[in-house]
Design an enzyme around this catalytic site. Structure first.
Site, PDB file in Angstrom:
ATOM      1  N   ARG A 187     -11.140  -0.001  14.829  1.00  0.00           N
ATOM      2  CA  ARG A 187     -11.050   0.697  13.553  1.00  0.00           C
ATOM      3  C   ARG A 187     -11.988   0.077  12.523  1.00  0.00           C
ATOM      4  O   ARG A 187     -12.910   0.725  12.044  1.00  0.00           O
ATOM      5  CB  ARG A 187      -9.592   0.668  13.086  1.00  0.00           C
ATOM      6  CG  ARG A 187      -9.291   1.518  11.891  1.00  0.00           C
ATOM      7  CD  ARG A 187      -7.808   1.608  11.602  1.00  0.00           C
ATOM      8  NE  ARG A 187      -7.246   0.364  11.085  1.00  0.00           N
ATOM      9  CZ  ARG A 187      -5.991   0.239  10.631  1.00  0.00           C
ATOM     10  NH1 ARG A 187      -5.177   1.278  10.647  1.00  0.00           N
ATOM     11  NH2 ARG A 187      -5.547  -0.908  10.174  1.00  0.00           N
TER      12      ARG A 187
ATOM     13  N   CYS B 201      13.106  24.804   3.578  1.00  0.00           N
ATOM     14  CA  CYS B 201      12.178  25.492   2.686  1.00  0.00           C
ATOM     15  C   CYS B 201      11.374  24.466   1.888  1.00  0.00           C
ATOM     16  O   CYS B 201      11.581  23.261   2.022  1.00  0.00           O
ATOM     17  CB  CYS B 201      12.935  26.386   1.710  1.00  0.00           C
ATOM     18  SG  CYS B 201      14.217  27.410   2.452  1.00  0.00           S
TER      19      CYS B 201
ATOM     20  N   LYS C  50       0.836  -1.210   0.000  1.00  0.00           N
ATOM     21  CA  LYS C  50       0.000   0.000   0.000  1.00  0.00           C
ATOM     22  C   LYS C  50       0.868   1.256   0.000  1.00  0.00           C
ATOM     23  O   LYS C  50       2.072   1.178   0.273  1.00  0.00           O
ATOM     24  CB  LYS C  50      -0.915  -0.019   1.233  1.00  0.00           C
ATOM     25  CG  LYS C  50      -0.172   0.013   2.558  1.00  0.00           C
ATOM     26  CD  LYS C  50      -1.110  -0.322   3.720  1.00  0.00           C
ATOM     27  CE  LYS C  50      -0.380  -0.290   5.048  1.00  0.00           C
ATOM     28  NZ  LYS C  50      -1.201  -0.850   6.131  1.00  0.00           N
TER      29      LYS C  50
ATOM     30  N   ARG D 225       1.071 -10.817   7.052  1.00  0.00           N
ATOM     31  CA  ARG D 225       0.904  -9.612   6.221  1.00  0.00           C
ATOM     32  C   ARG D 225       1.952  -8.554   6.551  1.00  0.00           C
ATOM     33  O   ARG D 225       1.621  -7.461   7.009  1.00  0.00           O
ATOM     34  CB  ARG D 225      -0.478  -8.982   6.458  1.00  0.00           C
ATOM     35  CG  ARG D 225      -1.680  -9.874   6.281  1.00  0.00           C
ATOM     36  CD  ARG D 225      -2.969  -9.044   6.365  1.00  0.00           C
ATOM     37  NE  ARG D 225      -3.037  -8.209   7.549  1.00  0.00           N
ATOM     38  CZ  ARG D 225      -3.588  -8.561   8.705  1.00  0.00           C
ATOM     39  NH1 ARG D 225      -4.167  -9.741   8.840  1.00  0.00           N
ATOM     40  NH2 ARG D 225      -3.589  -7.725   9.718  1.00  0.00           N
TER      41      ARG D 225
ATOM     42  N   HIS E 117      -6.349  -7.242  13.041  1.00  0.00           N
ATOM     43  CA  HIS E 117      -5.138  -6.409  12.975  1.00  0.00           C
ATOM     44  C   HIS E 117      -4.726  -6.013  14.387  1.00  0.00           C
ATOM     45  O   HIS E 117      -5.581  -5.691  15.214  1.00  0.00           O
ATOM     46  CB  HIS E 117      -5.430  -5.169  12.127  1.00  0.00           C
ATOM     47  CG  HIS E 117      -4.213  -4.374  11.751  1.00  0.00           C
ATOM     48  ND1 HIS E 117      -3.125  -4.937  11.113  1.00  0.00           N
ATOM     49  CD2 HIS E 117      -3.913  -3.068  11.918  1.00  0.00           C
ATOM     50  CE1 HIS E 117      -2.209  -3.997  10.903  1.00  0.00           C
ATOM     51  NE2 HIS E 117      -2.660  -2.854  11.388  1.00  0.00           N
TER      52      HIS E 117
ATOM     53  N   ASP F  25      11.485  23.805  -1.378  1.00  0.00           N
ATOM     54  CA  ASP F  25      12.267  23.095  -2.398  1.00  0.00           C
ATOM     55  C   ASP F  25      13.750  23.006  -2.087  1.00  0.00           C
ATOM     56  O   ASP F  25      14.505  22.451  -2.874  1.00  0.00           O
ATOM     57  CB  ASP F  25      12.155  23.827  -3.746  1.00  0.00           C
ATOM     58  CG  ASP F  25      10.743  24.200  -4.080  1.00  0.00           C
ATOM     59  OD1 ASP F  25       9.909  23.295  -4.150  1.00  0.00           O
ATOM     60  OD2 ASP F  25      10.475  25.405  -4.241  1.00  0.00           O
TER      61      ASP F  25
ATOM     62  N   TYR G 274      14.563  31.316   5.973  1.00  0.00           N
ATOM     63  CA  TYR G 274      13.387  31.997   6.512  1.00  0.00           C
ATOM     64  C   TYR G 274      13.446  32.120   8.039  1.00  0.00           C
ATOM     65  O   TYR G 274      13.779  31.162   8.733  1.00  0.00           O
ATOM     66  CB  TYR G 274      12.121  31.206   6.168  1.00  0.00           C
ATOM     67  CG  TYR G 274      11.773  31.179   4.704  1.00  0.00           C
ATOM     68  CD1 TYR G 274      11.471  32.357   4.011  1.00  0.00           C
ATOM     69  CD2 TYR G 274      11.732  29.978   4.007  1.00  0.00           C
ATOM     70  CE1 TYR G 274      11.129  32.325   2.664  1.00  0.00           C
ATOM     71  CE2 TYR G 274      11.395  29.944   2.655  1.00  0.00           C
ATOM     72  CZ  TYR G 274      11.097  31.125   1.999  1.00  0.00           C
ATOM     73  OH  TYR G 274      10.765  31.084   0.679  1.00  0.00           O
TER      74      TYR G 274
HETATM   75  C1  PLP Z   1      -0.457  -1.810   6.804  1.00  0.00           C
HETATM   76  C2  PLP Z   1      -1.036  -3.085   7.227  1.00  0.00           C
HETATM   77  C3  PLP Z   1      -0.215  -4.200   7.455  1.00  0.00           C
HETATM   78  C4  PLP Z   1       1.292  -4.118   7.418  1.00  0.00           C
HETATM   79  O1  PLP Z   1       1.748  -3.470   8.582  1.00  0.00           O
HETATM   80  P1  PLP Z   1       3.322  -3.294   8.899  1.00  0.00           P
HETATM   81  O2  PLP Z   1       3.338  -2.723  10.253  1.00  0.00           O
HETATM   82  O3  PLP Z   1       3.838  -2.355   7.867  1.00  0.00           O
HETATM   83  O4  PLP Z   1       3.933  -4.643   8.779  1.00  0.00           O
HETATM   84  C5  PLP Z   1      -0.833  -5.396   7.742  1.00  0.00           C
HETATM   85  N1  PLP Z   1      -2.181  -5.497   7.816  1.00  0.00           N
HETATM   86  C6  PLP Z   1      -2.992  -4.444   7.638  1.00  0.00           C
HETATM   87  C7  PLP Z   1      -4.468  -4.608   7.758  1.00  0.00           C
HETATM   88  C8  PLP Z   1      -2.457  -3.206   7.339  1.00  0.00           C
HETATM   89  O5  PLP Z   1      -3.265  -2.148   7.157  1.00  0.00           O
END
Ligand code: PLP
Length: 361
Positions: free
Chosen positions: A114, A300, A16, A199, A143, A302, A253
């Protein structure tokens, strides 16, 4: 990373947010070649981008879908997280109109607050889904909120709550192909959280979920010859120009830095529009000719400035490392993240679009 897995456990590579800023397509290709089984993206548009670039592997949209994204999800053979009956109904309606099936991953909320249904509602949700013939249940997952904590108690409790959801499904004789919950931190710290699939995201890019896991990774590396975390990304720029500024000259700045000696101040063509956060002003260091030098004056949009007074032979065009390696010196992305009061994830995702990604095989 695969060497950490128990036999038969699959890996969803999380790509992602443009593969955590690294570039979605090249990373996806590399991860699939390295043995990733499936892909996780955040939003539908990210999945479509990969499909349009020829990626055929299963893609799970982790965040889920808004009503106006459902057709795109189905037509691109993406699967979605499912967290509500209303979403199920909408998915089924759209899938029948399009004459297709849609794959879903059921989300159980075990402590993140969530997305997902409570563990005790999971059999109810699966029963409800039996009414929709064009919805294919691919997995059940949850998660972790705190798998990088030193204290394992909360994560262990989340694992128990997840297990209770699985037990309830088993008792009701519902057979769901895959169960998964481990993110990078859990994969590193909780081998019991592997279930059928893991994951990981951040660890695939060689960064730590939190600095606190450095010792965990060290001991895994000692035990397992096939495992190590190597940073995938280095961020480099070049010196645009060098100015000789007399003692007492303000820089940038707001005059937040004033030279304390006759100085050589190098200007770099990188700023907060590239993801170099202003909060790093007067705090961060960069590498020039193998030495750490201080960033000076407000960052800044850039540009930013660094003090190269002590660097022998410094020249315009010299390579500058914001994080990564140069000579014997290294600056870790985690160090930059700590100075910016954030985590490596935010720094990596924040490297701006206009910073060219160069891939070194
Ligand atoms: C982003 C995400 C992960 C990966 O998490 P990391 O901490 O980068 O390993 C796994 N599962 C879900 C649902 C996520 O949103």
């Amino acid at each position: 990373m695969r060497s950490l897995l128990k036999p038969g456990v699959k890996m969803m590579a999380v790509v992602k947010a443009n593969a955590y800023g690294h570039g979605a397509l090249p990373c996806t290709q590399a991860l699939l070649e390295a043995g990733a089984d499936t892909l996780g993206v955040g939003i539908v548009a990210e999945g479509i981008e990969l499909r349009e670039q020829g990626i055929r592997a299963p893609i799970h949209v982790l965040v889920g879908v808004l009503p106006d994204e459902v057709d795109d999800l189905i037509q691109n053979d993406l699967t979605t997280t499912l967290y509500s009956r209303s979403l199920a109904k909408m998915l089924s309606q759209r899938a029948s109109q399009l004459g297709k099936e849609v794959g879903v991953h059921l989300k159980v909320d075990t402590g993140m607050g969530r997305l997902g249904v409570p563990p005790d509602d999971i059999t109810g949700l699966v029963e409800y889904l039996q009414g929709f013939k064009n919805i294919r249940i691919e997995s059940i997952f949850t998660h972790f909120s705190s798998a990088d904590d030193e204290d394992p108690a909360f994560t262990q409790n989340q694992i128990e709550r997840f297990q209770s959801a699985l037990d309830q499904l088993k008792k009701a004789k519902f057979n769901i192909p895959l169960a998964h919950c481990a993110n990078s931190a859990a994969l590193l710290q909780f081998p019991e959280s592997q279930f059928d699939l893991v994951r990981p995201g951040i660890a695939l890019y060689g960064a730590l979920p939190t600095q606190g896991l450095a010792t965990v990774v060290e001991s895994l590396t000692l035990k397992n010859k096939n495992f190590s975390l190597l940073p995938v990304m280095q961020w480099k720029t070049k010196i645009l120009t060098i100015n000789s500024l007399p003692k007492g000259t303000p820089v940038s700045y707001g005059k937040k830095f004033v030279t304390q000696r006759n100085s050589l101040i190098a200007t770099l063509p990188v700023g907060y529009a590239d993801g170099l956060e202003r909060i790093l002003t007067n705090k961060m260091q960069v590498l020039v000719r193998g030495h750490k030098v201080s960033q000076v004056g407000t960052i800044c949009m850039d540009m930013c400035m660094v003090d190269v007074t002590d660097i022998d032979g410094v020249q315009e065009g010299d390579e500058v490392v914001l994080f990564g390696r140069q000579g014997q010196e290294t600056i870790e992305v985690d160090a930059m993240a700590a100075l910016a009061e954030t985590i490596s994830y935010e720094i990596l995702c924040g490297v701006g679009r206009r910073v060219p990604r160069v891939y070194i095989p």
